[in-house]
Design an enzyme around this catalytic site. Structure first.
Site, PDB file in Angstrom:
ATOM      1  CE1 TYR A  38      -4.112   0.959  -0.188  1.00 21.18           C
ATOM      2  CE2 TYR A  38      -3.751   2.890   1.357  1.00 21.18           C
ATOM      3  CZ  TYR A  38      -4.477   2.285   0.825  1.00 21.18           C
ATOM      4  OH  TYR A  38      -5.507   2.530   0.784  1.00 21.18           O
ATOM      5  CD  GLN A  41       0.838   2.723 -10.153  1.00 21.45           C
ATOM      6  OE1 GLN A  41      -0.119   2.512  -9.923  1.00 21.45           O
ATOM      7  NE2 GLN A  41       1.438   3.331 -10.052  1.00 21.45           N
ATOM      8  CG  ASP A 100       9.884  -2.880  -8.979  1.00 20.70           C
ATOM      9  OD1 ASP A 100       9.214  -3.567  -8.980  1.00 20.70           O
ATOM     10  OD2 ASP A 100      10.553  -1.422  -8.378  1.00 20.70           O
ATOM     11  CG  HIS A 124       8.856  -2.637 -13.534  1.00 20.56           C
ATOM     12  ND1 HIS A 124       9.180  -1.631 -14.617  1.00 20.56           N
ATOM     13  CD2 HIS A 124      10.036  -1.838 -12.306  1.00 20.56           C
ATOM     14  CE1 HIS A 124       9.928  -1.809 -14.689  1.00 20.56           C
ATOM     15  NE2 HIS A 124      10.978  -1.260 -12.894  1.00 20.56           N
ATOM     16  N   GLY A 153       0.680   6.509  -8.770  1.00 19.74           N
ATOM     17  CA  GLY A 153      -0.124   5.876  -8.863  1.00 19.74           C
ATOM     18  C   GLY A 153      -0.442   6.740  -8.036  1.00 19.74           C
ATOM     19  CG  ASP A 208       8.762   2.325 -15.696  1.00 19.62           C
ATOM     20  OD1 ASP A 208       8.303   2.833 -16.323  1.00 19.62           O
ATOM     21  OD2 ASP A 208       9.659   1.795 -14.847  1.00 19.62           O
ATOM     22  CD  GLU A 244      12.855  33.872 -19.664  1.00 20.93           C
ATOM     23  OE1 GLU A 244      13.142  32.667 -21.050  1.00 20.93           O
ATOM     24  OE2 GLU A 244      12.882  34.666 -20.073  1.00 20.93           O
ATOM     25  CD  GLU A 248       9.025  31.457 -20.623  1.00 18.36           C
ATOM     26  OE1 GLU A 248       9.479  32.133 -20.323  1.00 18.36           O
ATOM     27  OE2 GLU A 248       8.137  31.187 -22.617  1.00 18.36           O
TER      28      GLU A 248
END
Ligand SMILES: NC(=O)c1ccc[n+]([C@@H]2O[C@H](COP(=O)([O-])OP(=O)(O)OC[C@H]3O[C@@H](n4cnc5c(N)ncnc54)[C@H](OP(=O)(O)O)[C@@H]3O)[C@@H](O)[C@H]2O)c1
Length: 348
Positions: A38, A41, A100, A124, A153, A208, A244, A248
């Site tokens: 928990y 994701q 993981d 994954h 998630g 990924d 800059e 922006e």
């Protein structure tokens, strides 16, 4: 499945038009889905599944803040919230959404609970693709499937609540029951995906790892910092350099090319900016492409995976991480960013 033409290349995708939520509910009506973990994701996927009317429970280790968070989100201990092993026992589909590194550590306790006909689901391709390094080798008589939302998630949940959907890839690694495809796609629709595109576990993990080290996170910080430094070295103020370089981009331009494409954004800026952007995009492309090629080669060789496993499984991982993040946070560019954010009219 619908065939769509992506810039001249045909791909088959799944959308809610071909696979509506009612069909997903029908496919999974006799299944109990356990979302294990928990963290990031886990909440997004389990809450979306629950709100979409699926039979879902959560498996989370007890005694920490994360268990309390699950309770606060309405998961009821002994009814819909269990210790990891008990949730796996109760479920016919196990969504393995621990970090993981934790997936590797907990795997020996999960494997015996994967009885024939169950489905093991990942978000994954990491654990299975690098199985020699992770030891995650699923038994032959379970389905092994993947739905990987292309975003956090947190966004998956947020966009679901707003009635939108985050695109996801999906993949079948092993079809033991003959139902792996429909189970996988039904789960993809159930967790709140936008459109689903097919991949393999290996391609998912290669793209990924490249993406997050590249333009999504690593490269963007490198590129922004390089420009910020050059402006500062040439006597521009932090405010000017940051506006800059970052403000922006995130506040004005990114939403425009997200909505309408880069050509539209170029067409709707000043003629001076247009000329410069068109002339300079190629030197930037040529300078960075070798770095992306090197990155992809490192990912494909498994070196990036090994570095992650080694670093993320160290006991002091979080302390070291916090040190590195503190350095980023306290850099002049992001200190300036914090002030600029405060000065946004909506925050005043
Ligand atoms: N982050 C994302 O948005 C994202 C996006 C796409 C795909 N994915 C994939 O989705 C999967 C889940 O990622 P995530 O980022 O959501 O994971 P995460 O937040 O890092 O996962 C944390 C979860 O793992 C548990 N955990 C950690 N160590 C444990 C251990 N030793 N024993 C038992 N439980 C342990 C945590 O419990 P405690 O809190 O009690 O430690 C928590 O429930 C991964 O495969 C990831 O690559 C993630």
């Amino acid at each position: 499945m619908a065939t769509m033409n992506f810039g001249g290349v045909n791909e088959t995708v799944v959308t809610r038009n071909e696979f509506p939520l009612e069909k997903a509910r029908e496919v999974l009506k006799n299944e109990t889905i356990a979302v294990i973990g928990y963290g990031v994701q886990g909440p997004g996927q389990s809450l979306n599944l629950r709100d979409n009317g699926f039979n879902v429970i959560v498996g989370q280790r007890k005694g920490g803040k994360t268990w309390d968070k699950a309770v606060a989100d309405g998961w009821v201990p002994g009814e819909s919230l269990f210790e990891i092993e008990e949730a796996c026992q109760r479920a016919s589909i196990i969504q393995y959404l621990l970090s993981d590194a934790a997936q590797i550590e907990v795997w020996p306790r999960i494997k015996p609970l994967l009885t024939p006909g169950k489905a093991l689901y990942f978000s994954h391709g990491f654990g299975v693709t690098y199985k020699e390094r992770t030891g995650i080798i699923p038994p032959a008589d379970v389905d092994v499937i993947l739905v990987a939302p292309k975003g956090s998630g947190t966004s998956l949940r947020r966009m679901f609540v707003e009635g939108r959907g985050l695109n996801s890839s999906f993949a079948i690694f092993q079809d033991a029951t003959g139902r792996a495809w429909e189970r996988c796609v039904a789960l993809g629709i159930g967790v709140g995906s936008g459109y689903l595109f097919e991949t393999t576990f290996k391609k998912e993990v290669y793209s990924d790892l490249t993406g997050e080290r590249g333009t999504l996170m690593g490269a963007i910080q490198g590129l922004l910092l390089a420009q910020y430094e050059v402006l500062r070295e040439n006597g521009h103020s932090p405010s000017e350099a940051f506006n800059e370089t970052v403000e922006e981009l995130t506040q004005s331009l990114m939403p425009l090319f997200a909505e309408n494409g880069m050509d539209w954004m170029y067409a709707n800026c000043s003629t001076t900016a247009q000329r410069g952007a068109l002339d300079w995009m190629t030197p930037f492309h040529d300078a960075t492409k070798p770095v992306f090629q090197k990155l992809y080669a490192e990912v494909a060789a498994g070196n990036e995976a090994q570095r992650s496993i080694d670093s993320n499984s160290q006991a002091d991982y979080r302390e070291k991480l916090e040190k590195e993040l503190k350095a980023l946070r306290e850099s002049e560019m992001w200190q300036t960013g914090a002030v600029v954010r405060k000065l946004r009219p909506e925050n005043n």
